[in-house]
Design a protein around this motif. Structure first.
Motif, PDB file in Angstrom:
ATOM      1  N   PHE A  13      76.307 -17.626  29.394  1.00  0.00           N
ATOM      2  CA  PHE A  13      76.295 -16.699  30.520  1.00  0.00           C
ATOM      3  C   PHE A  13      77.668 -16.055  30.712  1.00  0.00           C
ATOM      4  CE2 PHE A  13      76.848 -15.904  35.136  1.00  0.00           C
ATOM      5  CZ  PHE A  13      75.803 -15.010  35.348  1.00  0.00           C
ATOM      6  N   HIS A  31      71.995 -22.743  34.644  1.00  0.00           N
ATOM      7  CA  HIS A  31      72.276 -21.330  34.902  1.00  0.00           C
ATOM      8  C   HIS A  31      73.470 -20.808  34.099  1.00  0.00           C
ATOM      9  CE1 HIS A  31      75.029 -23.480  37.586  1.00  0.00           C
ATOM     10  NE2 HIS A  31      75.803 -22.401  37.545  1.00  0.00           N
ATOM     11  N   HIS A  34      71.720 -18.113  29.172  1.00  0.00           N
ATOM     12  CA  HIS A  34      70.590 -17.187  29.162  1.00  0.00           C
ATOM     13  C   HIS A  34      69.592 -17.670  28.128  1.00  0.00           C
ATOM     14  CE1 HIS A  34      72.336 -14.210  31.766  1.00  0.00           C
ATOM     15  NE2 HIS A  34      73.303 -13.876  30.933  1.00  0.00           N
ATOM     16  N   SER A  35      68.322 -17.370  28.357  1.00  0.00           N
ATOM     17  CA  SER A  35      67.295 -17.679  27.373  1.00  0.00           C
ATOM     18  C   SER A  35      66.622 -16.389  26.926  1.00  0.00           C
ATOM     19  CB  SER A  35      66.244 -18.617  27.979  1.00  0.00           C
ATOM     20  OG  SER A  35      65.169 -18.813  27.077  1.00  0.00           O
ATOM     21  N   THR A  36      66.487 -16.230  25.611  1.00  0.00           N
ATOM     22  CA  THR A  36      65.815 -15.047  25.060  1.00  0.00           C
ATOM     23  C   THR A  36      64.608 -15.514  24.250  1.00  0.00           C
ATOM     24  OG1 THR A  36      67.941 -13.890  24.869  1.00  0.00           O
ATOM     25  CG2 THR A  36      66.074 -12.993  23.618  1.00  0.00           C
ATOM     26  N   GLN A  74      80.939 -11.866  32.541  1.00  0.00           N
ATOM     27  CA  GLN A  74      79.551 -12.301  32.434  1.00  0.00           C
ATOM     28  C   GLN A  74      78.799 -11.506  31.386  1.00  0.00           C
ATOM     29  OE1 GLN A  74      77.740 -12.144  36.304  1.00  0.00           O
ATOM     30  NE2 GLN A  74      79.149 -13.627  37.202  1.00  0.00           N
ATOM     31  N   ARG A  76      75.513 -10.063  30.687  1.00  0.00           N
ATOM     32  CA  ARG A  76      74.300  -9.724  31.428  1.00  0.00           C
ATOM     33  C   ARG A  76      73.093  -9.751  30.512  1.00  0.00           C
ATOM     34  NH1 ARG A  76      76.271  -4.084  33.491  1.00  0.00           N
ATOM     35  NH2 ARG A  76      77.164  -4.212  31.397  1.00  0.00           N
ATOM     36  N   ILE A  77      71.991 -10.297  31.013  1.00  0.00           N
ATOM     37  CA  ILE A  77      70.781 -10.402  30.203  1.00  0.00           C
ATOM     38  C   ILE A  77      70.266  -9.016  29.832  1.00  0.00           C
ATOM     39  CG2 ILE A  77      69.169 -10.475  32.157  1.00  0.00           C
ATOM     40  CD1 ILE A  77      68.952 -12.498  28.853  1.00  0.00           C
ATOM     41  N   GLU A  81      69.322  -7.723  26.097  1.00  0.00           N
ATOM     42  CA  GLU A  81      68.024  -7.129  25.783  1.00  0.00           C
ATOM     43  C   GLU A  81      68.144  -5.738  25.167  1.00  0.00           C
ATOM     44  OE1 GLU A  81      66.182  -7.304  29.588  1.00  0.00           O
ATOM     45  OE2 GLU A  81      65.331  -9.322  29.270  1.00  0.00           O
TER      46      GLU A  81
END
Length: 199
Positions: A13, A31, A34-36, A74, A76-77, A81
């Motif tokens: 993260f 937390h 991140h999970s992808t 950070q 960011r997700i 993506e």
């Protein structure tokens, strides 16, 4: 719970680049990660993982993401993506998969080799606090290792030094050999990624 019980890529993260690993053991995560989950079956999960960890993607991410501050930047997700995953044939993807499988195996061995030595040090000397230099033993020579032990008021006899010198140097050699193999495979992956993106 379903988000944990699936094949996924886990990435940090906090960081200035994407640092990711693979999970197919239904690990729960906090937390700080991140999970992808790859839903498009045109893409192999380990192929995407190889791209995430490539030098090209690290460069791309740093150039396109400047937010997050200098102290705790950070990842960011949404930025993860939007990384430009290029479609490749299954044959090309499996070339990556084979190399990622080898990297996962080598990294597991690397962690095991490091943990074994540090646990042995701790069980023999009961250090109140293990120094960062000892934790990074692979960068030390034996004399420096003894110096670090001395700072923790640990003195070895000459006989003990002989025993520990062999064990320390063998452990260091094994660790650095594994690390060298990891770096060679990572470099090869980078070359294939550049070719994939016509660079």
């Amino acid at each position: 719970e379903a988000i944990f019980l699936r094949e996924k890529i886990l990435s940090r993260f906090v960081g200035r680049e994407v640092i990711a690993t693979y999970d197919n053991e239904n690990r729960y995560y906090e937390h700080t990660l991140h999970s992808t989950h790859i839903t498009d079956n045109r893409f192999e999960v380990k192929f995407v993982l190889a791209l995430f960890n490539s030098t090209l993607f690290k460069f791309y991410y740093q150039k396109t993401n400047s937010k997050g501050g200098d102290i705790f930047p950070q990842v960011r997700i949404s930025s993860v993506e939007s990384l430009p995953i290029k479609q490749a044939s299954k044959d090309v993807q499996f070339t990556f998969v084979e190399k990622v499988d080898k990297l996962l195996e080598l990294n597991k061995s690397l962690h095991s080799r490091k943990s074994r030595l540090l646990n042995r040090i701790n069980s023999n000397f009961s250090l109140e606090k293990m120094s960062t230099k000892i934790k990074n033993f692979h960068s030390l020579d034996f004399k420096s290792f003894l110096s670090e032990l001395s700072k923790s008021k640990v003195q070895l006899s000459l006989t003990e030094q002989d025993e520990w010198e062999d064990y320390f140097n063998n452990s260091k050699e094994e660790y650095n050999s594994i690390k060298s193999n990891i770096e060679k495979i990572e470099k090869k992956i980078d070359q294939i990624v550049y070719k994939l993106y016509d660079l």
